[in-house]
Design a protein around this motif. Sequence first.
Motif, PDB file in Angstrom:
ATOM      1  N   VAL A  29       0.846  -1.204   0.000  1.00  0.00           N
ATOM      2  CA  VAL A  29       0.000   0.000   0.000  1.00  0.00           C
ATOM      3  C   VAL A  29       0.876   1.247   0.000  1.00  0.00           C
ATOM      4  N   LEU A  30       1.894   1.264   0.854  1.00  0.00           N
ATOM      5  CA  LEU A  30       2.804   2.406   0.917  1.00  0.00           C
ATOM      6  C   LEU A  30       3.544   2.584  -0.401  1.00  0.00           C
ATOM      7  N   GLU A  31       4.054   1.496  -0.963  1.00  0.00           N
ATOM      8  CA  GLU A  31       4.758   1.586  -2.254  1.00  0.00           C
ATOM      9  C   GLU A  31       3.818   2.070  -3.361  1.00  0.00           C
ATOM     10  N   GLY A  32       2.565   1.610  -3.323  1.00  0.00           N
ATOM     11  CA  GLY A  32       1.585   2.068  -4.314  1.00  0.00           C
ATOM     12  C   GLY A  32       1.345   3.563  -4.230  1.00  0.00           C
ATOM     13  N   ALA A  33       1.338   4.095  -3.020  1.00  0.00           N
ATOM     14  CA  ALA A  33       1.181   5.543  -2.859  1.00  0.00           C
ATOM     15  C   ALA A  33       2.435   6.270  -3.344  1.00  0.00           C
ATOM     16  N   LEU A  34       3.600   5.719  -3.027  1.00  0.00           N
ATOM     17  CA  LEU A  34       4.852   6.368  -3.420  1.00  0.00           C
ATOM     18  C   LEU A  34       5.061   6.394  -4.923  1.00  0.00           C
ATOM     19  N   ASN A  35       4.665   5.325  -5.619  1.00  0.00           N
ATOM     20  CA  ASN A  35       4.883   5.298  -7.067  1.00  0.00           C
ATOM     21  C   ASN A  35       3.623   5.602  -7.861  1.00  0.00           C
ATOM     22  N   ALA A  36       2.581   6.071  -7.157  1.00  0.00           N
ATOM     23  CA  ALA A  36       1.314   6.503  -7.763  1.00  0.00           C
ATOM     24  C   ALA A  36       0.595   5.398  -8.535  1.00  0.00           C
ATOM     25  N   SER A  37       0.844   4.142  -8.173  1.00  0.00           N
ATOM     26  CA  SER A  37       0.132   3.043  -8.832  1.00  0.00           C
ATOM     27  C   SER A  37      -1.139   2.654  -8.077  1.00  0.00           C
ATOM     28  N   GLY A  38      -1.315   3.199  -6.887  1.00  0.00           N
ATOM     29  CA  GLY A  38      -2.500   2.907  -6.093  1.00  0.00           C
ATOM     30  C   GLY A  38      -2.319   1.685  -5.213  1.00  0.00           C
ATOM     31  N   SER A  39      -3.283   1.485  -4.356  1.00  0.00           N
ATOM     32  CA  SER A  39      -3.238   0.349  -3.433  1.00  0.00           C
ATOM     33  C   SER A  39      -3.502  -0.949  -4.168  1.00  0.00           C
ATOM     34  N   PRO A  40      -2.920  -2.028  -3.703  1.00  0.00           N
ATOM     35  CA  PRO A  40      -3.194  -3.325  -4.319  1.00  0.00           C
ATOM     36  C   PRO A  40      -4.665  -3.700  -4.104  1.00  0.00           C
ATOM     37  N   ASP A  41      -5.158  -4.577  -4.954  1.00  0.00           N
ATOM     38  CA  ASP A  41      -6.557  -4.972  -4.866  1.00  0.00           C
ATOM     39  C   ASP A  41      -6.752  -6.133  -3.889  1.00  0.00           C
ATOM     40  N   ALA A  42      -7.993  -6.503  -3.707  1.00  0.00           N
ATOM     41  CA  ALA A  42      -8.336  -7.580  -2.767  1.00  0.00           C
ATOM     42  C   ALA A  42      -7.694  -8.899  -3.173  1.00  0.00           C
ATOM     43  N   GLU A  43      -7.519  -9.119  -4.459  1.00  0.00           N
ATOM     44  CA  GLU A  43      -6.877 -10.356  -4.930  1.00  0.00           C
ATOM     45  C   GLU A  43      -5.431 -10.433  -4.439  1.00  0.00           C
ATOM     46  N   PHE A  44      -4.748  -9.301  -4.457  1.00  0.00           N
ATOM     47  CA  PHE A  44      -3.378  -9.260  -3.936  1.00  0.00           C
ATOM     48  C   PHE A  44      -3.378  -9.653  -2.459  1.00  0.00           C
ATOM     49  N   ASN A  45      -4.264  -9.018  -1.690  1.00  0.00           N
ATOM     50  CA  ASN A  45      -4.339  -9.338  -0.262  1.00  0.00           C
ATOM     51  C   ASN A  45      -4.611 -10.813  -0.043  1.00  0.00           C
ATOM     52  N   GLN A  46      -5.549 -11.375  -0.787  1.00  0.00           N
ATOM     53  CA  GLN A  46      -5.873 -12.796  -0.654  1.00  0.00           C
ATOM     54  C   GLN A  46      -4.651 -13.659  -0.938  1.00  0.00           C
ATOM     55  N   SER A  47      -3.863 -13.279  -1.959  1.00  0.00           N
ATOM     56  CA  SER A  47      -2.678 -14.077  -2.289  1.00  0.00           C
ATOM     57  C   SER A  47      -1.637 -14.020  -1.171  1.00  0.00           C
ATOM     58  N   VAL A  48      -1.484 -12.854  -0.559  1.00  0.00           N
ATOM     59  CA  VAL A  48      -0.541 -12.723   0.558  1.00  0.00           C
ATOM     60  C   VAL A  48      -1.025 -13.566   1.733  1.00  0.00           C
ATOM     61  N   TRP A  49      -2.300 -13.453   2.073  1.00  0.00           N
ATOM     62  CA  TRP A  49      -2.836 -14.239   3.187  1.00  0.00           C
ATOM     63  C   TRP A  49      -2.699 -15.735   2.926  1.00  0.00           C
ATOM     64  N   GLY A  50      -2.980 -16.139   1.696  1.00  0.00           N
ATOM     65  CA  GLY A  50      -2.865 -17.553   1.344  1.00  0.00           C
ATOM     66  C   GLY A  50      -1.440 -18.070   1.493  1.00  0.00           C
ATOM     67  N   ARG A  51      -0.483 -17.261   1.069  1.00  0.00           N
ATOM     68  CA  ARG A  51       0.923 -17.661   1.175  1.00  0.00           C
ATOM     69  C   ARG A  51       1.324 -17.805   2.636  1.00  0.00           C
ATOM     70  N   TRP A  52       0.891 -16.864   3.475  1.00  0.00           N
ATOM     71  CA  TRP A  52       1.217 -16.941   4.903  1.00  0.00           C
ATOM     72  C   TRP A  52       0.472 -18.089   5.575  1.00  0.00           C
ATOM     73  N   ASP A  53      -0.759 -18.342   5.171  1.00  0.00           N
ATOM     74  CA  ASP A  53      -1.510 -19.475   5.732  1.00  0.00           C
ATOM     75  C   ASP A  53      -0.816 -20.801   5.430  1.00  0.00           C
ATOM     76  N   ASP A  54      -0.148 -20.880   4.285  1.00  0.00           N
ATOM     77  CA  ASP A  54       0.519 -22.116   3.869  1.00  0.00           C
ATOM     78  C   ASP A  54       1.869 -22.336   4.552  1.00  0.00           C
ATOM     79  N   LYS A  55       2.378 -21.332   5.246  1.00  0.00           N
ATOM     80  CA  LYS A  55       3.664 -21.471   5.925  1.00  0.00           C
ATOM     81  C   LYS A  55       3.508 -22.343   7.171  1.00  0.00           C
TER      82      LYS A  55
END
Length: 142
Positions: A29-55
């Motif tokens: 989210v911070l990087e998206g604000a810094l490079n003006a690309s915007g916040s990641p979408d819900a799919e991004f969040n789901q992928s991060v959560w899924g990766r951490w759930d699998d650890k």
Amino acid sequence: MHLSGGGAERDVSEVLSHLGSGAEINLAVLEGALNASGSPDAEFNQSVWGRWDDKSPVERAEDFGTANEALVSRFESLDAQTRKELTVALAFLPMAVDVAPVAGVRLTEFVHHTWDVEVAFDHEAPLPSAATGLLLDQAAHS
């Protein structure tokens, strides 16, 4: 070790997973604000959560510190002008805010959830006094 609260029981590593995945998402989210690309979408969040759930619990414990340090380092690398002028869109707020509230939200989450972990091992563990002071100062300026 398990945590109990609100009728639910969680493995300590699940709290570390929450903190680690949150650090990754906050950094994106911070990087998206810094490079003006915007916040990641819900799919991004789901992928991060899924990766951490699998650890594994050990991986969660090892990786959470690295993820959190990356976020903290990025906040610390921002110069005063950027901290003052940058606006960051958080999905749960109606408008973009500057860096201080974004860092404050993360600090609040981090302090409370690290206390969740500490109290699992020491039922009388207090919130860290240094962080409590910061949280009270933040609340006074909200």
